[in-house]
Design a protein around this motif. Structure first.
Motif, PDB file in Angstrom:
ATOM      1  N   CYS A 120       0.865  -1.260  -0.015  1.00 27.65           N
ATOM      2  CA  CYS A 120      -0.069   0.118   0.075  1.00 27.65           C
ATOM      3  C   CYS A 120       0.813   1.202  -0.012  1.00 27.65           C
ATOM      4  O   CYS A 120       0.582   2.200  -0.767  1.00 27.65           O
ATOM      5  N   GLY A 166      -6.231   9.057  -3.720  1.00 23.66           N
ATOM      6  CA  GLY A 166      -5.381   7.756  -3.810  1.00 23.66           C
ATOM      7  C   GLY A 166      -4.208   7.462  -2.908  1.00 23.66           C
ATOM      8  O   GLY A 166      -4.227   6.548  -2.340  1.00 23.66           O
ATOM      9  N   ILE A 216      -5.496   7.524   0.866  1.00 24.18           N
ATOM     10  CA  ILE A 216      -6.283   6.322   1.386  1.00 24.18           C
ATOM     11  C   ILE A 216      -5.169   5.125   1.164  1.00 24.18           C
ATOM     12  O   ILE A 216      -5.350   4.437   2.199  1.00 24.18           O
ATOM     13  N   THR A 217      -4.423   4.963   0.329  1.00 25.53           N
ATOM     14  CA  THR A 217      -3.343   3.727   0.317  1.00 25.53           C
ATOM     15  C   THR A 217      -2.376   4.036   1.591  1.00 25.53           C
ATOM     16  O   THR A 217      -1.845   3.255   2.327  1.00 25.53           O
ATOM     17  N   VAL A 272      -2.999   5.694   4.480  1.00 26.11           N
ATOM     18  CA  VAL A 272      -3.741   5.410   5.516  1.00 26.11           C
ATOM     19  C   VAL A 272      -3.805   3.786   5.979  1.00 26.11           C
ATOM     20  O   VAL A 272      -3.508   3.296   6.950  1.00 26.11           O
ATOM     21  N   ARG A 273      -4.099   3.313   4.760  1.00 23.12           N
ATOM     22  CA  ARG A 273      -4.464   1.662   4.759  1.00 23.12           C
ATOM     23  C   ARG A 273      -3.061   1.078   5.173  1.00 23.12           C
ATOM     24  O   ARG A 273      -2.954   0.157   5.936  1.00 23.12           O
TER      25      ARG A 273
END
Lengths: 157, 39
Positions: free
Chosen positions: A107, A142, A145-146, A148-149
């Motif tokens: 990620c 994007g 999100i990635t 944080v993931r």
């Protein structure tokens, strides 16, 4: 008679690891007298423990017997899905800590690519049209999100 | 197809997969810490 690793895990979190004797013919595990005494003492104030052992490299669950020894029960493993496709996706179904961390790294790699893409788009765009703003925004979203993931997947147990 | 939606969709898919892995790992950990005692 073989020597096997024995794990006694109590619901409170206390874990005892010891070696025990495994009699293959009887399919039973005999703990040391010292461990038996400890289990007896703890059993007064604690709920029954989950006992497992590693036999032939396989983690098996042990069932307590009245005489203090343990009989070999089922293999301790999450039930494996039957179909070929579901087995290929087992790392989503029952991931290890390492697999989750590797997913976090992946990620973060994607997050870095999105960040660099956003910087590239920022520098290469001369006229900001709706399309280019949308592309830039999607790359930033994007990235967030990635990233944080990835941080969540890196979290320990 | 608009590539912007594709990028955000892929990121959301990754987020979903990660959340699924976390949820299943937590479930396995709880099962290990608090095993069901057969009655």
């Amino acid at each position: 008679m073989e020597i096997v690793e024995l794990f006694v895990e109590y619901p409170s979190g206390m874990t005892i690891t010891d070696r025990a004797s495994y009699l293959r013919d009887a399919d039973q595990v005999y703990p040391s007298e010292r461990l038996e005494a400890i289990l007896r003492d703890i059993g007064i104030t604690e709920a029954p423990p989950a006992v497992s052992a590693v036999i032939d490299g396989v983690n098996v669950r042990l069932d307590s017997r009245i005489d203090g020894c343990f009989s070999v029960g089922e293999t301790v493993a999450l039930s494996s899905p039957e179909s070929w496709f579901a087995r290929r996706l087992l790392f989503f179904y029952a991931p290890t800590k390492d697999q989750r961390q590797q997913f976090g790294r992946f990620c973060h790699t994607i997050a870095a690519a999105a960040f660099l893409g956003a910087v590239g788009v920022w520098h290469s765009t001369q006229f900001w049209t709706v399309e280019s703003v949308k592309l830039e925004a999607s790359l930033i979203v994007g990235f967030v999100i990635t990233f944080v993931r990835g941080m969540h997947s890196f979290r320990g147990e | 197809m608009d590539v912007s939606f594709l990028i955000v969709g892929a990121a959301l898919a990754l987020y979903g997969l990660g959340a699924l892995m976390d949820r299943n790992a937590g479930k396995a950990l709880r099962e290990r810490r608090y095993p069901r005692i057969p009655r």
